[in-house]
Design a protein around this motif. Structure first.
Motif, PDB file in Angstrom:
ATOM      1  N   GLN A   1      -1.749   3.950  -4.111  1.00  0.00           N
ATOM      2  CA  GLN A   1      -2.324   2.780  -4.751  1.00  0.00           C
ATOM      3  C   GLN A   1      -2.123   1.564  -3.858  1.00  0.00           C
ATOM      4  O   GLN A   1      -1.340   1.595  -2.909  1.00  0.00           O
ATOM      5  CB  GLN A   1      -1.679   2.512  -6.116  1.00  0.00           C
ATOM      6  CG  GLN A   1      -0.179   2.302  -6.058  1.00  0.00           C
ATOM      7  CD  GLN A   1       0.407   2.108  -7.438  1.00  0.00           C
ATOM      8  OE1 GLN A   1       0.519   0.990  -7.929  1.00  0.00           O
ATOM      9  NE2 GLN A   1       0.779   3.225  -8.077  1.00  0.00           N
ATOM     10  N   ASP A   2      -2.848   0.488  -4.166  1.00  0.00           N
ATOM     11  CA  ASP A   2      -2.751  -0.773  -3.444  1.00  0.00           C
ATOM     12  C   ASP A   2      -2.415  -1.886  -4.427  1.00  0.00           C
ATOM     13  O   ASP A   2      -2.953  -1.934  -5.536  1.00  0.00           O
ATOM     14  CB  ASP A   2      -4.062  -1.100  -2.722  1.00  0.00           C
ATOM     15  CG  ASP A   2      -4.417  -0.083  -1.649  1.00  0.00           C
ATOM     16  OD1 ASP A   2      -3.494   0.316  -0.902  1.00  0.00           O
ATOM     17  OD2 ASP A   2      -5.589   0.323  -1.573  1.00  0.00           O
ATOM     18  N   LYS A   3      -1.531  -2.792  -3.999  1.00  0.00           N
ATOM     19  CA  LYS A   3      -1.138  -3.930  -4.815  1.00  0.00           C
ATOM     20  C   LYS A   3      -1.288  -5.214  -4.001  1.00  0.00           C
ATOM     21  O   LYS A   3      -0.957  -5.250  -2.816  1.00  0.00           O
ATOM     22  CB  LYS A   3       0.319  -3.796  -5.277  1.00  0.00           C
ATOM     23  CG  LYS A   3       0.581  -2.621  -6.197  1.00  0.00           C
ATOM     24  CD  LYS A   3       2.039  -2.612  -6.649  1.00  0.00           C
ATOM     25  CE  LYS A   3       2.316  -1.465  -7.613  1.00  0.00           C
ATOM     26  NZ  LYS A   3       3.725  -1.467  -8.087  1.00  0.00           N
TER      27      LYS A   3
ATOM     28  N   THR B   1       5.750   7.140  -6.698  1.00  0.00           N
ATOM     29  CA  THR B   1       4.599   6.247  -6.821  1.00  0.00           C
ATOM     30  C   THR B   1       3.410   6.879  -6.128  1.00  0.00           C
ATOM     31  O   THR B   1       3.465   7.179  -4.932  1.00  0.00           O
ATOM     32  CB  THR B   1       4.892   4.873  -6.180  1.00  0.00           C
ATOM     33  OG1 THR B   1       6.026   4.292  -6.832  1.00  0.00           O
ATOM     34  CG2 THR B   1       3.702   3.936  -6.344  1.00  0.00           C
TER      35      THR B   1
ATOM     36  N   PRO C   1      -4.924   1.691  -8.459  1.00  0.00           N
ATOM     37  CA  PRO C   1      -4.551   3.077  -8.156  1.00  0.00           C
ATOM     38  C   PRO C   1      -5.759   3.882  -7.698  1.00  0.00           C
ATOM     39  O   PRO C   1      -6.909   3.543  -8.006  1.00  0.00           O
ATOM     40  CB  PRO C   1      -4.018   3.580  -9.497  1.00  0.00           C
ATOM     41  CG  PRO C   1      -4.723   2.750 -10.517  1.00  0.00           C
ATOM     42  CD  PRO C   1      -4.919   1.403  -9.893  1.00  0.00           C
TER      43      PRO C   1
ATOM     44  N   SER D   1      -2.698  -7.806  -8.766  1.00  0.00           N
ATOM     45  CA  SER D   1      -3.648  -6.743  -9.109  1.00  0.00           C
ATOM     46  C   SER D   1      -3.138  -5.424  -8.536  1.00  0.00           C
ATOM     47  O   SER D   1      -2.588  -5.383  -7.436  1.00  0.00           O
ATOM     48  CB  SER D   1      -5.041  -7.055  -8.548  1.00  0.00           C
ATOM     49  OG  SER D   1      -5.038  -7.016  -7.137  1.00  0.00           O
ATOM     50  N   THR D   2      -3.318  -4.357  -9.296  1.00  0.00           N
ATOM     51  CA  THR D   2      -2.935  -3.018  -8.882  1.00  0.00           C
ATOM     52  C   THR D   2      -4.152  -2.113  -8.977  1.00  0.00           C
ATOM     53  O   THR D   2      -4.799  -2.037 -10.027  1.00  0.00           O
ATOM     54  CB  THR D   2      -1.809  -2.466  -9.762  1.00  0.00           C
ATOM     55  OG1 THR D   2      -0.683  -3.338  -9.705  1.00  0.00           O
ATOM     56  CG2 THR D   2      -1.393  -1.081  -9.317  1.00  0.00           C
TER      57      THR D   2
ATOM     58  N   SER E   1      -7.893  -0.287 -12.668  1.00  0.00           N
ATOM     59  CA  SER E   1      -7.170  -1.376 -12.021  1.00  0.00           C
ATOM     60  C   SER E   1      -6.509  -2.249 -13.076  1.00  0.00           C
ATOM     61  O   SER E   1      -7.000  -2.378 -14.201  1.00  0.00           O
ATOM     62  CB  SER E   1      -8.130  -2.218 -11.168  1.00  0.00           C
ATOM     63  OG  SER E   1      -8.701  -1.445 -10.137  1.00  0.00           O
TER      64      SER E   1
ATOM     65  N   SER F   1       0.849  -1.184   0.000  1.00  0.00           N
ATOM     66  CA  SER F   1       0.000   0.000   0.000  1.00  0.00           C
ATOM     67  C   SER F   1       0.889   1.239   0.000  1.00  0.00           C
ATOM     68  O   SER F   1       1.835   1.334   0.795  1.00  0.00           O
ATOM     69  CB  SER F   1      -0.915   0.003   1.228  1.00  0.00           C
ATOM     70  OG  SER F   1      -1.759   1.144   1.227  1.00  0.00           O
TER      71      SER F   1
END
Length: 297
Positions: A224-226, A221, A250, A247-248, A255, A204
């Motif tokens: 966003q969460d990955k 960066t 933003p 999965s990303t 996504s 995160s």
């Protein structure tokens, strides 16, 4: 060619396909050979030739490195290779019989393109790190990096749950000219069976996070969460099979979902074959790679 080894120096990319952006297949993990000639039969110190480095390792725990170097910290805290001078040491017994310390420092220039055949160094930078094994199950580490207009501090830990796997967490804060940001990382690994391993990872990003390499290119960066999961299966005569999904998401934008498959096997005692493929669902981009690795002497 990204890496030149004394023992393995043949590396061929036979297939490279991309319908969108150009994607290069990841290189196979090479075999490493250290050459450690002794100055004399009584000499306690040795020089080792590594990849992009000269290492001076004494019979004690002190290690001196000249060249590109990046420490591997147990919690997963990542550091950019610095081309310069670094020193590391380890000791035990300060706080108890089972407490072990590893620590080191480095001074040099940021390696913006860490390959054997191409050198591109950025501004000067320094690094200090520490890794403490408190018990057989618990380890903590810390990382501090600094360059002109940039400062980063990271803390992390790793715990071994025994049959329930291992978990690692770390948090990093960066300050730079554009602002500051945070990165939170977590990973859990479980050995389901002797031949099957599962890994889960989550990241995160908050604010305008920038690592040391991004800072050299004036990038960061955004929030966003990955999330990612990967499987590794030792299939015996069929080699090692792998599957991954990531999965990303933003805060702004679409996504992105990525699927990957890989296989690594020995066709003969002198020939290793690596096959991998990745596909991105939103952009439609994909890449495929086929590599051979073999000794030439």
């Amino acid at each position: 060619m990204r890496q030149i080894q004394w023992r393995w120096v043949a590396y061929f990319v036979l297939v490279g396909m991309s319908t969108g952006i150009s994607a290069q297949p990841r290189p196979a993990q090479p075999l490493r050979l250290s050459i450690a000639p002794q100055v004399s039969e009584q000499a306690a110190q040795q020089w080792h030739v590594g990849q992009g480095t000269w290492r001076y390792q004494s019979t004690s725990a002190v290690r001196f490195v000249l060249g590109n170097y990046s420490p591997k910290l147990i919690s997963g805290l990542a550091s950019v290779p610095l081309g310069g001078v670094s020193i590391a040491d380890q000791t035990s017994g300060w706080l108890g019989q089972h407490v072990q310390w590893r620590y080191g420092a480095a001074f040099g220039a940021v390696d913006k393109k860490p390959t054997v055949t191409s050198f591109q160094y950025g501004s000067g930078a320094g690094r200090a790190w520490v890794d403490v094994k408190i018990s057989p199950s618990l380890s903590l580490d810390g990382l501090y990096q600094r360059a002109e207009g940039y400062e980063q501090l990271g803390l992390g830990g790793r715990y071994d749950f025994g049959l329930m796997g291992t978990g690692a967490l770390n948090v990093v804060q960066s300050h730079h000219q554009e602002g500051k940001g945070w990165r939170y990382q977590g990973r859990y690994q479980l050995q389901v069976a002797d031949t099957l391993a599962v890994g889960l990872q989550s990241e995160s990003y908050k604010g305008l996070f920038s690592d040391l390499l991004q800072h050299q290119n004036h990038g960061y960066t955004a929030s966003q969460d990955k999330h990612a999961v990967d499987l590794q299966w030792d299939a015996g005569r069929w080699g090692k099979l792998g599957a991954s999904y990531a999965s990303t998401a933003p805060r702004l934008g679409h996504s992105q979902h990525t699927f990957g498959l890989s296989q690594q096997f020995w066709y003969s005692p002198n020939l290793r074959i690596d096959v991998d493929a990745q596909r991105q669902t939103h952009s439609g981009d994909y890449n495929m790679g086929l590599r051979f690795s073999l000794p030439i002497f």
